[in-house]
Design an enzyme around this catalytic site. Structure first.
Site, PDB file in Angstrom:
ATOM      1  CG  ASN A   1      -4.951   8.434  -3.537  1.00  0.00           C
ATOM      2  OD1 ASN A   1      -3.905   7.866  -3.838  1.00  0.00           O
ATOM      3  ND2 ASN A   1      -5.100   9.080  -2.391  1.00  0.00           N
TER       4      ASN A   1
ATOM      5  CG  ASP B   1      -1.900   4.731   3.922  1.00  0.00           C
ATOM      6  OD1 ASP B   1      -1.958   5.097   2.733  1.00  0.00           O
ATOM      7  OD2 ASP B   1      -2.661   5.164   4.805  1.00  0.00           O
TER       8      ASP B   1
ATOM      9  CG  HIS C   1      -1.947   1.100   1.213  1.00  0.00           C
ATOM     10  ND1 HIS C   1      -3.273   0.855   1.465  1.00  0.00           N
ATOM     11  CD2 HIS C   1      -1.850   2.437   0.971  1.00  0.00           C
ATOM     12  CE1 HIS C   1      -3.947   1.990   1.375  1.00  0.00           C
ATOM     13  NE2 HIS C   1      -3.101   2.970   1.086  1.00  0.00           N
TER      14      HIS C   1
ATOM     15  CB  ALA D   1      -5.355  12.591   6.045  1.00  0.00           C
TER      16      ALA D   1
ATOM     17  CG  HIS E   1      -0.942   7.001  -1.136  1.00  0.00           C
ATOM     18  ND1 HIS E   1      -2.140   7.072  -1.786  1.00  0.00           N
ATOM     19  CD2 HIS E   1      -1.188   6.322   0.016  1.00  0.00           C
ATOM     20  CE1 HIS E   1      -3.082   6.471  -1.070  1.00  0.00           C
ATOM     21  NE2 HIS E   1      -2.529   6.002   0.031  1.00  0.00           N
TER      22      HIS E   1
ATOM     23  CE  LYS F   1      -7.810   1.856  -0.993  1.00  0.00           C
ATOM     24  NZ  LYS F   1      -6.797   2.850  -0.648  1.00  0.00           N
TER      25      LYS F   1
ATOM     26  CG  HIS G   1     -10.062   4.415   2.865  1.00  0.00           C
ATOM     27  ND1 HIS G   1      -8.862   5.074   3.001  1.00  0.00           N
ATOM     28  CD2 HIS G   1     -10.845   4.864   3.870  1.00  0.00           C
ATOM     29  CE1 HIS G   1      -8.930   5.904   4.040  1.00  0.00           C
ATOM     30  NE2 HIS G   1     -10.133   5.784   4.589  1.00  0.00           N
TER      31      HIS G   1
ATOM     32  CG  HIS H   1      -5.189   2.099   5.496  1.00  0.00           C
ATOM     33  ND1 HIS H   1      -6.544   2.086   5.699  1.00  0.00           N
ATOM     34  CD2 HIS H   1      -4.996   2.814   4.359  1.00  0.00           C
ATOM     35  CE1 HIS H   1      -7.133   2.761   4.735  1.00  0.00           C
ATOM     36  NE2 HIS H   1      -6.210   3.209   3.909  1.00  0.00           N
TER      37      HIS H   1
HETATM   38  C1  NCD Z   1      -3.683   9.028   1.837  1.00  0.00           C
HETATM   39  C2  NCD Z   1      -3.188  10.062   0.840  1.00  0.00           C
HETATM   40  O1  NCD Z   1      -2.694  11.110   1.259  1.00  0.00           O
HETATM   41  O2  NCD Z   1      -3.279   9.814  -0.371  1.00  0.00           O
HETATM   42  N1  NCD Z   1      -3.751   9.620   3.142  1.00  0.00           N
HETATM   43  C3  NCD Z   1      -3.751   8.981   4.328  1.00  0.00           C
HETATM   44  O3  NCD Z   1      -3.924   9.633   5.355  1.00  0.00           O
HETATM   45  N2  NCD Z   1      -3.539   7.688   4.415  1.00  0.00           N
HETATM   46  C4  NCD Z   1      -4.987   8.467   1.385  1.00  0.00           C
HETATM   47  C5  NCD Z   1      -5.423   7.249   2.174  1.00  0.00           C
HETATM   48  O4  NCD Z   1      -4.859   6.168   2.015  1.00  0.00           O
HETATM   49  O5  NCD Z   1      -6.365   7.385   2.961  1.00  0.00           O
HETATM   50 ZN    ZN Z   2      -3.529   4.928   1.447  1.00  0.00          ZN
END
Ligand code: NCD
Ligand code: ZN
Length: 347
Positions: free
Chosen positions: A43, A249, A15, A265, A17, A101, A138, A176
């Site tokens: 995303n 994550d 996981h 976040a 980003h 996802k 999610h 997560h």
């Molecule tokens: C993630 C993001 O910033 O893309 N943020 C997070 O707090 N984990 C998105 C997600 O996985 O919720």
């Molecule tokens: Zn994530």
């Protein structure tokens, strides 16, 4: 006897980003230097909803990680109310999509185009069940009347349980997880349900975010919960159960977007992910379980081979960088400026 180092099969991160453009260039190699493969979350500001978009994004990631030529990004499709089952099947059949996802609409960063109600995508999910393609979830409800600390537990009852009843063969990863409720639920369900656990949810609880001043760099979604949940997650990760595996994550945001009246976040945990995870397993006296969690359970669930390479983790303290990048790309990494007790040596 104190273990001074461990050698394990190269792990994967299920996981991640990586973002795009300059931010991708800046962050991608932190993941690629440690992991054989990574599940790349879709995303982006314009979400990855087609195989053509995913293939192009994969190419940009491969270019950005050339110095780690063995690193393999595994792409995911971003499910929307209107995505066609055929886009998913052809993308999966051609090897572009590894999984899809599900973001409930508006649950987190760049999720406005997410799914408004799970029933809207039942035709897609039935197709995924037929072809054995994993659904990554999610797992938080978004209703205003549900407290943010209860959103994961509410999702289990409102969405996850009915979904698994309706699609008993669908492979699902509860991403997560942050609660004892989710640990118990995943444990009780069949082998088609697994979960990723981040390193920060193994290390912090909500007090770490809120006591003695607000710590925006520890804010992520799902938000860290109270201590009993953290302890349940540590137990699950180190238990030897094949249902739990590594997914950081890691989610970079520029420092100004975090240190803000309305902060984003996401925690950028990539730089020292393995070193922080192994510290948890060491503290739990479960170093012998680390390879299963980090390198084996994930590929087995996804139906992929485990990696060939090995990595070594050594008990040797080091200091985490205070900042990564410059100017508008500056990021404060997880545990910025702190000392951590393990070090990764890549063979
Ligand atoms: C993630 C993001 O910033 O893309 N943020 C997070 O707090 N984990 C998105 C997600 O996985 O919720
Ligand atoms: Zn994530």
């Amino acid at each position: 006897m104190t273990v001074e180092s461990i050698i394990i099969t190269q792990p994967d991160d299920w996981h991640v980003h990586l973002r795009d453009g300059e931010m991708l260039q800046q962050v991608a190699n932190y993941t690629a230097r440690q992991f054989g493969r990574a599940i790349i979350m879709p995303n982006l500001p314009v979400p990855i909803t087609t195989a053509v978009m995913a293939a192009a994004y994969r190419e940009r990631i491969v270019q950005a990680t050339q110095e780690h030529s063995n690193f393999q990004p595994l792409m995911t499709a971003y499910l929307t109310d209107t995505i066609e089952p055929q886009e998913i099947t052809t993308g999966f059949a051609s090897g572009v999509f590894t999984a899809a996802k599900l973001y409930p609409a508006n649950a987190t960063t760049n999720s406005a185009a997410g799914v408004s109600h799970i029933k809207k995508i039942y035709p897609v999910l039935e197709t995924m069940q037929d072809i054995g393609m994993p659904l990554l979830v999610h797992g938080e409800v978004v209703s205003d009347d549900i407290d943010i600390f209860d959103r994961e537990a509410a999702f289990i009852d409102q969405t996850m349980l009915p979904l698994l009843k309706d699609m008993p063969e669908l492979k699902v990863v509860f991403e997560h997880i942050t609660t004892k409720d989710a640990v118990d639920f995943v444990t009780e369900q069949g082998d088609n349900l697994a979960a990723t656990i981040t390193v920060h949810h193994l290390q912090i609880n909500r007090n770490d975010i809120l006591v003695g001043g607000i710590k925006p760099h520890l804010y992520c979604l799902p938000v860290a919960k109270r201590e009993l949940h953290r302890l349940a997650l540590r137990k699950a990760a180190t238990s030897g159960s094949a249902k739990f595996f590594l997914g950081t994550d890691t989610a970079p945001h520029a420092i100004g977007d975090k240190e803000s009246a309305c902060g984003c976040a996401g925690i950028f945990s990539a730089p020292h992910a393995l070193e922080n995870y192994v510290q948890v397993f060491d503290e739990e006296q479960a170093l012998d379980q680390f390879e299963n969690f980090a390198s084996k359970n994930g590929p087995v669930f996804y139906g992929l081979p485990v990696n060939q390479g090995k990595i070594t983790l050594k008990r040797e303290s080091q200091q985490v960088q205070d900042r990564i990048g410059q100017d508008h790309l500056t990021i404060s990494p997880y545990k910025a400026g702190e000392s951590i007790p393990w070090r990764l040596l890549v063979e």
